[in-house]
Scaffold this active site. Structure first.
Site, PDB file in Angstrom:
ATOM      1  N   ASN A 391       0.327-100.607 -27.592  1.00  0.00           N
ATOM      2  CA  ASN A 391       1.653-101.170 -27.321  1.00  0.00           C
ATOM      3  C   ASN A 391       2.495-101.296 -28.588  1.00  0.00           C
ATOM      4  OD1 ASN A 391       3.854-102.591 -26.160  1.00  0.00           O
ATOM      5  ND2 ASN A 391       2.501-103.492 -24.631  1.00  0.00           N
ATOM      6  N   ASP A 392       2.250-102.339 -29.369  1.00  0.00           N
ATOM      7  CA  ASP A 392       3.089-102.586 -30.548  1.00  0.00           C
ATOM      8  C   ASP A 392       3.051-101.437 -31.550  1.00  0.00           C
ATOM      9  OD1 ASP A 392       3.741-105.086 -29.519  1.00  0.00           O
ATOM     10  OD2 ASP A 392       2.020-106.044 -30.481  1.00  0.00           O
ATOM     11  N   VAL A 393       1.916-100.757 -31.676  1.00  0.00           N
ATOM     12  CA  VAL A 393       1.763 -99.719 -32.692  1.00  0.00           C
ATOM     13  C   VAL A 393       2.497 -98.431 -32.330  1.00  0.00           C
ATOM     14  CG1 VAL A 393      -0.432-100.642 -33.494  1.00  0.00           C
ATOM     15  CG2 VAL A 393      -0.423 -98.893 -31.713  1.00  0.00           C
ATOM     16  N   VAL A 394       3.094 -98.360 -31.129  1.00  0.00           N
ATOM     17  CA  VAL A 394       3.879 -97.178 -30.733  1.00  0.00           C
ATOM     18  C   VAL A 394       5.302 -97.559 -30.362  1.00  0.00           C
ATOM     19  CG1 VAL A 394       1.845 -95.914 -29.954  1.00  0.00           C
ATOM     20  CG2 VAL A 394       3.093 -97.333 -28.312  1.00  0.00           C
ATOM     21  N   ALA A 432       2.410-108.911 -29.974  1.00  0.00           N
ATOM     22  CA  ALA A 432       3.573-109.419 -30.699  1.00  0.00           C
ATOM     23  C   ALA A 432       4.588-110.053 -29.764  1.00  0.00           C
ATOM     24  CB  ALA A 432       4.240-108.289 -31.481  1.00  0.00           C
TER      25      ALA A 432
END
Length: 465
Positions: A391-394, A432
């Protein structure tokens, strides 16, 4: 005898260093772990040969009990629970160091520290302080990861003021112990305040920063062990603790760099809500933008006729335990002439290296795993990027939205792929607590459902092509 002990500890230190070096590569990690374990065995044997040990019965009982507990954990703890397992082990290591230092401070015949050199008293104070902080801080981290307590960043009024006062009181207790060693009161005050500091240090840190926190607590446990080594004059403990402390600090800095944030921002920034919202299925959000869903049959058509597929694993993959099905899907794509690569973000999952370990468990070849710097140039020519639980890393907001708390964090450039398929249970945000702009990209299709079931459906459909 003293010379023999030093040779033993030297041999153990060499094993630790060689093992640590080999742990830097997935291809040599298993042998590195074995070499380091042999080094620890040598260090334990050397310590047991010390003539100061009077009774071995309690030591043997502890080794048997610890071995049994460790064996049960090794066999029963799932990969999804590995981050909290590491946090718990960090805490136990720190707690053990504080207990050993406490045992050295108090002896059956009275207080022994009164005759100790100054550097030993300072080391003892540091061991109690860092060990106790590590213990309670790791317990809180464990609770957040296990969802026993909220994963959100918990803040309170005058937080920085309270922490400053607490640190001042700890410093006063340390000075008291160093200047006037012996009384019980300063030791107990230091221990109590350090335990409280551990809680207050980790509670304000959100779930998004747990990989960094785990790395930092690992470093703390090593520092506490090294300080305890100085207290009991054990060279093996000093060396092993220093190696763990140094490597943990280096890893912490690597993780912070991967998030484009400073360590102070992680510790005091109260970043990461720890729990997003959203219900199962497609919908609209982000100023009315729509989300496009896709069937397993259509997704399989895209994957089956792709030349390059990049798989992006995340914590959702670990939760679903879908790594074996992902490997099977990749093998089917490769049999059809396609190429499959795996994009690994440094902070994907909930601990450093989480995705690497997960895929290694499924026997995914090491040469197919690519770090962020290696894989990002590949996304532009990828026919399909298959995002599984990440999720957050993309999230392109890290590049495109200055107001986003993710802004500036290096991400995997999934949005540059020709087509994107995202496997998720729902539209729930990541750790996040930030809505993901990638989900609303016109090139993105969402395949909703449990990741394991979804990948199984993809495997079935690709076989049918």
């Amino acid at each position: 005898m003293e010379a023999l002990l030093k040779l033993f500890y030297l041999a153990a230190a060499v094993c630790f260093i060689v093992g640590l070096k080999r742990l830097s590569s997935p291809a040599t990690a298993r042998s590195g772990n074995a070499i380091a374990a042999i080094g620890m065995l040598v260090a334990i044997v050397a310590t047991l040969l010390d003539q100061n040990i009077v009774h071995y019965s309690w030591i043997l009982a502890g080794m048997v009990a610890g071995g049994l507990i460790g064996g049960v954990f090794a066999r029963t703890v799932k990969m999804t629970a590995m981050p909290q397992m590491v946090a718990l082990l960090n805490g136990l290591g720190g707690g053990a160091s504080a207990l050993v230092a406490g045992a050295e401070y108090f002896t059956p015949g009275g207080v022994s520290i009164t005759e100790a050199p100054l550097h030993v008293t300072i080391a003892l104070s540091a061991s109690v302080l860092v060990g106790a902080v590590t213990f309670t801080g790791s317990i809180i981290a464990f609770g957040k990861l296990q969802e026993i307590i909220t994963g959100r960043a918990v803040t309170y009024p005058l937080q920085k003021t309270v922490n400053a006062m607490l640190f001042t009181a700890i410093l006063a207790a340390v000075i008291w112990m160093v200047v006037a060693p012996g009384p019980t009161m300063p030791f107990m005050i230091l221990l109590g305040l350090a335990l409280l500091l551990g809680v207050l240090s980790v509670v304000p840190i959100g779930g998004a920063d747990m990989p960094v926190v785990i790395a930092l607590l690992n470093s703390y446990s090593g520092i506490a062990a090294a300080m305890t080594g100085f207290v009991i004059d054990n060279h093996g403990l000093v060396i092993s603790g220093a190696l763990v402390g140094a490597s943990g600090i280096i890893l912490t800095q690597i993780m912070c760099k991967a998030m484009n944030r400073s360590l102070t921002n992680v510790l005091f920034g109260a970043f990461g809500s720890g729990a997003g919202t959203g219900e199962l299925g497609a919908g609209t959000s982000m100023a009315g933008k729509s989300v496009r869903s896709i069937s397993a049959e259509d997704a399989a058509m895209m994957l089956g006729y792709s030349s390059l597929v990049v798989v992006v694993p995340g914590y959702g993959l670990a939760v679903a335990q879908a790594q074996h099905e992902v490997r099977e899907l990749a093998e089917l794509i490769e049999k059809r002439g396609g190429t499959v690569k795996y994009a690994i973000h440094p902070v994907a999952g909930r601990m450093p290296g989480h995705m690497n370990v997960l895929l290694a468990e499924a026997n995914v070849s090491y040469d197919k795993l690519a770090d962020m710097e290696q894989i990002n140039p590949e996304f532009e020519r990828a026919d399909v990027s298959l995002v599984i639980g990440a999720n957050d890393v993309v999230n392109p907001a890290a590049r495109n939205t200055p107001s986003s708390p993710l802004y500036g964090m290096p991400i995997l450039d999934v949005d540059k792929s020709k087509h994107i398929i995202v496997l998720k249970r729902s539209m729930r945000s990541g750790f996040a607590g930030v809505e993901n702009e990638l989900f609303y990209d016109p090139k993105t299709s969402m395949l909703f459902g449990d990741a394991k079931d979804s990948v199984k459906a993809l495997v079935h459909e690709v076989k049918a092509l």
